[in-house]
Design a protein around this motif. Structure first.
Motif, PDB file in Angstrom:
ATOM      1  N   PHE A  80      37.359  42.395 -39.735  1.00 16.84           N
ATOM      2  CA  PHE A  80      37.943  42.226 -38.253  1.00 16.84           C
ATOM      3  C   PHE A  80      39.290  42.392 -38.050  1.00 16.84           C
ATOM      4  CE2 PHE A  80      33.726  41.158 -36.833  1.00 16.84           C
ATOM      5  CZ  PHE A  80      33.112  40.498 -37.926  1.00 16.84           C
ATOM      6  N   GLY A  81      40.318  42.283 -38.882  1.00 16.69           N
ATOM      7  CA  GLY A  81      41.511  42.487 -38.618  1.00 16.69           C
ATOM      8  C   GLY A  81      42.112  41.533 -37.757  1.00 16.69           C
ATOM      9  N   SER A  82      43.054  41.721 -36.728  1.00 10.74           N
ATOM     10  CA  SER A  82      43.698  40.610 -36.016  1.00 10.74           C
ATOM     11  C   SER A  82      42.719  40.071 -35.145  1.00 10.74           C
ATOM     12  CB  SER A  82      44.553  41.623 -35.110  1.00 10.74           C
ATOM     13  OG  SER A  82      43.927  42.288 -33.888  1.00 10.74           O
ATOM     14  N   HIS A  83      41.641  40.492 -34.926  1.00  9.96           N
ATOM     15  CA  HIS A  83      40.591  39.575 -34.330  1.00  9.96           C
ATOM     16  C   HIS A  83      39.967  38.898 -35.172  1.00  9.96           C
ATOM     17  CE1 HIS A  83      40.405  42.133 -30.336  1.00  9.96           C
ATOM     18  NE2 HIS A  83      41.490  41.626 -30.506  1.00  9.96           N
ATOM     19  N   MET A 126      46.944  35.377 -41.074  1.00 10.05           N
ATOM     20  CA  MET A 126      47.824  36.100 -41.550  1.00 10.05           C
ATOM     21  C   MET A 126      48.759  36.917 -40.443  1.00 10.05           C
ATOM     22  SD  MET A 126      48.024  38.851 -44.619  1.00 10.05           S
ATOM     23  CE  MET A 126      47.645  40.226 -43.534  1.00 10.05           C
ATOM     24  N   SER A 127      48.060  36.965 -39.442  1.00  6.60           N
ATOM     25  CA  SER A 127      48.534  37.724 -38.170  1.00  6.60           C
ATOM     26  C   SER A 127      49.019  36.723 -37.239  1.00  6.60           C
ATOM     27  CB  SER A 127      47.687  38.863 -37.730  1.00  6.60           C
ATOM     28  OG  SER A 127      46.707  38.322 -37.235  1.00  6.60           O
ATOM     29  N   ALA A 128      48.970  35.531 -37.315  1.00  3.73           N
ATOM     30  CA  ALA A 128      49.222  34.669 -36.042  1.00  3.73           C
ATOM     31  C   ALA A 128      50.879  34.701 -36.029  1.00  3.73           C
ATOM     32  CB  ALA A 128      49.277  33.220 -36.819  1.00  3.73           C
ATOM     33  N   ALA A 129      51.041  34.632 -34.708  1.00  2.00           N
ATOM     34  CA  ALA A 129      52.472  34.925 -34.140  1.00  2.00           C
ATOM     35  C   ALA A 129      53.241  35.803 -34.699  1.00  2.00           C
ATOM     36  CB  ALA A 129      53.211  33.464 -34.421  1.00  2.00           C
ATOM     37  N   GLY A 130      52.857  36.904 -34.831  1.00  2.00           N
ATOM     38  CA  GLY A 130      53.695  38.008 -35.426  1.00  2.00           C
ATOM     39  C   GLY A 130      53.484  38.544 -36.879  1.00  2.00           C
ATOM     40  N   GLY A 131      52.553  37.667 -37.474  1.00  2.00           N
ATOM     41  CA  GLY A 131      52.024  37.959 -38.955  1.00  2.00           C
ATOM     42  C   GLY A 131      52.828  37.613 -39.791  1.00  2.00           C
ATOM     43  N   ALA A 150      39.891  44.518 -34.622  1.00  2.00           N
ATOM     44  CA  ALA A 150      40.977  45.269 -33.956  1.00  2.00           C
ATOM     45  C   ALA A 150      42.208  45.342 -35.005  1.00  2.00           C
ATOM     46  CB  ALA A 150      41.357  44.619 -32.726  1.00  2.00           C
ATOM     47  N   GLY A 151      42.799  46.292 -34.772  1.00  2.00           N
ATOM     48  CA  GLY A 151      44.034  46.529 -35.663  1.00  2.00           C
ATOM     49  C   GLY A 151      45.101  45.408 -35.276  1.00  2.00           C
ATOM     50  N   LEU A 152      46.174  45.626 -35.981  1.00  2.00           N
ATOM     51  CA  LEU A 152      47.277  44.370 -35.875  1.00  2.00           C
ATOM     52  C   LEU A 152      48.284  45.306 -35.151  1.00  2.00           C
ATOM     53  CD1 LEU A 152      47.760  43.479 -39.508  1.00  2.00           C
ATOM     54  CD2 LEU A 152      47.048  41.819 -37.776  1.00  2.00           C
ATOM     55  N   ALA A 153      48.723  44.571 -33.917  1.00  2.00           N
ATOM     56  CA  ALA A 153      49.709  45.183 -32.852  1.00  2.00           C
ATOM     57  C   ALA A 153      50.917  45.382 -33.694  1.00  2.00           C
ATOM     58  CB  ALA A 153      49.869  44.098 -31.683  1.00  2.00           C
ATOM     59  N   GLY A 154      51.265  46.798 -33.475  1.00  2.00           N
ATOM     60  CA  GLY A 154      52.649  47.068 -34.014  1.00  2.00           C
ATOM     61  C   GLY A 154      52.485  47.761 -35.471  1.00  2.00           C
ATOM     62  N   PHE A 155      51.274  48.005 -36.020  1.00  2.00           N
ATOM     63  CA  PHE A 155      51.384  48.455 -37.251  1.00  2.00           C
ATOM     64  C   PHE A 155      49.854  49.392 -37.184  1.00  2.00           C
ATOM     65  CE2 PHE A 155      53.757  45.292 -39.375  1.00  2.00           C
ATOM     66  CZ  PHE A 155      53.692  44.299 -38.602  1.00  2.00           C
ATOM     67  N   PRO A 156      50.393  50.681 -37.526  1.00  2.00           N
ATOM     68  CA  PRO A 156      49.449  51.788 -37.668  1.00  2.00           C
ATOM     69  C   PRO A 156      48.273  51.292 -38.626  1.00  2.00           C
ATOM     70  CG  PRO A 156      51.505  52.362 -38.818  1.00  2.00           C
ATOM     71  CD  PRO A 156      51.688  51.040 -38.273  1.00  2.00           C
TER      72      PRO A 156
END
Lengths: 184, 289
Positions: free
Chosen positions: A23-26, B1-6, B176-182
């Motif tokens: 699920f990645g970021s979600h 791990m990706s909370a608040a910027g990751g 969903a992918g992480l914002a800012g990371f390909p």
């Protein structure tokens, strides 16, 4: 012994990798929320098992509560009259009180309060109390002048002083973050 | 791990090791202190609480035993209250979908009280932790099943775009992918997208969670008293590994800063509980009973 805890490590590692990979970021903090509530039968079974796991762990944590509470109330001494009966009565009352209180709140409503309680008392019990214990224990000597406990490594007393400060820092930090999150 | 910027996976791992080591160390030292002042000293009428050790180690400890007692009481009551609310939420939602039952039997409060009457109350009245091994084993089976389930859903792609369940979920729950990371793709999916040592404000959240994620020390003396020395020190490396992966699991699952508060904490406490379940297994192995 190592096999038991090693198995735990494997379980946690797999949950981490597989859940995030899916699920990645979600990914939700409670990962099962990412799975459908009714159409995915396997997810429903997983929720049931999660609930069973929490129930099984409830008693473990309650054992810690009993030990501390009965020690505070001096009900853990062998000479106490009707000790077992008193302990069982208090335990039943506690379970009833906690269950009743939980009827009026949901997990989200408890977030900020429990976050603060966990941060403060968690840091105290995990880091500060052991540090105080270790510092005093390692300085104690028996009647012959020998240390009653051997340090695990050189400089352990200094390490524990640092750990005590560490506990204070994270008690404050955790409280701040809980309050910050509760304000959103 | 990706909370608040990751936070990168490698950095998160290091944080896990640090807090895991500290938590393991404090657990072992509680047991060491109990061994010295309760077992070797043959202390009479000593309880199995943290205060039993406290009063025998600290100067004037008898006068301040209320401090560790009340600390543990506050911590455990807070956790148990959350556990109860969580049990009501999860089983209430499960039962609410059962048609054919009277409405009152499908209410959250009824389910919550019923479960606390049985099986929670009988389990809580048990005196000896080892008597909880059967319920603990059941919990472990559930955890293993959940692992299997999560792995199966990753490999079968039912929640990936185009999968069977993808469109059934709200967008905030879809992968969903992480914002800012390909997105790099690959066998590990989104795990490899973030640089391994990336850090941001999320590191702070991660650290505070890691600080208390192993909160199971309220039973430290009780368990430490029944473990032989050889077993206690033999599990040192395994303890570090287990606690490390416990928090790492939380770190990598924790992707929404708004959800880092309560649900993530129950995850943390669940993982602590699993460690304690395995401790009971260890006891069985050590004593061969």
């Amino acid at each position: 012994m190592a096999a038991g805890i090693g198995g735990t490590a494997l379980v946690f590692w797999l949950m981490m990798i597989l859940g995030f990979a899916t699920f990645g970021s979600h990914s939700q903090a409670l990962l099962l929320n990412n799975y459908h509530g009714s159409q995915d039968i396997m997810a429903t079974v997983a929720r049931v098992f999660t609930g069973i796991a929490i129930i099984s762990g409830y008693a473990l944590m309650f054992a810690g509560l009993k030990a501390a509470l009965f020690s505070f109330m001096k009900l853990d001494r062998p000479g106490v009259e009707k000790r077992d009966s008193k302990q069982n009565t208090i335990s039943a009352i506690l379970v009833a009180a906690i269950a009743t209180a939980a009827c009026f709140v949901t997990e989200h409503e408890l977030a900020t309060v429990i976050g603060i309680v966990g941060s403060v008392f968690g840091s105290v019990v995990i880091y500060m109390f052991p540090a105080f214990i270790n510092i005093n224990l390692l300085r104690q000597k028996d009647k012959k002048g020998n240390p009653v406990a051997k340090p695990f490594f050189p400089g352990e007393i200094l390490f524990n002083k640092i750990m005590a400060v560490f506990g204070v820092v994270f008690a404050v930090l955790g409280t701040w973050i809980s309050l910050a999150e509760g304000g959103h | 791990m990706s909370a608040a910027g990751g936070t990168g996976a490698a950095l998160a791992t290091i944080i896990l090791f640090v807090f895991g080591f500290l938590s393991w160390y404090s657990l072992v030292t509680w047991a060491r202190a109990a061994d010295v002042v309760l077992v070797k000293a043959k202390a009479e009428n000593a309880g199995e609480s943290l205060s039993a050790v406290w009063e025998r180690v600290l100067p004037n400890g008898k006068l301040t035993t209320y401090i560790p007692d009340l600390g543990c009481v506050a911590l455990t009551i807070g956790c148990l209250l959350f556990y109860s609310a969580f049990i009501g939420d999860i089983f209430g939602s499960l039962v609410s979908g059962l048609t054919g039952l009277p409405d009152i039997l499908r209410t959250r409060w009824f389910v919550l009280l019923l479960l606390h009457a049985f099986p929670i109350l009988p389990l809580c009245l048990k005196k000896d932790l080892s008597s909880l091994k059967y319920s603990s084993m059941t919990g472990l089976v559930g955890i293993f099943y959940t692992i299997f389930f999560v792995g199966k859903r990753l490999t079968d792609g039912t929640y990936a775009e185009g999968g069977e369940f993808f469109d059934l979920m709200p967008s905030k729950f879809q992968p969903a992918g992480l914002a800012g990371f390909p997105q790099k793709g690959g066998l590990l999916g989104y795990v490899g997208d973030m640089p391994p040592f990336h850090y941001g404000k999320g590191l702070l959240v991660l650290s505070t969670m890691g600080c208390v994620s192993y909160a199971c020390h309220y039973n430290a003396v009780k368990v430490g008293l029944v473990q032989p020395r050889s077993c206690l020190f033999a599990r040192v490396p395994a303890d570090i590994v287990s606690h490390t992966c416990a928090l790492l699991a939380v770190c990598l699952d924790d992707c929404d800063s708004s959800s880092t508060s309560w649900s993530s904490r129950i995850e943390l406490f669940q993982r602590c509980r699993v460690s304690w379940l395995l401790v009971l297994v260890e006891r069985r192995w050590c004593f061969g009973s």
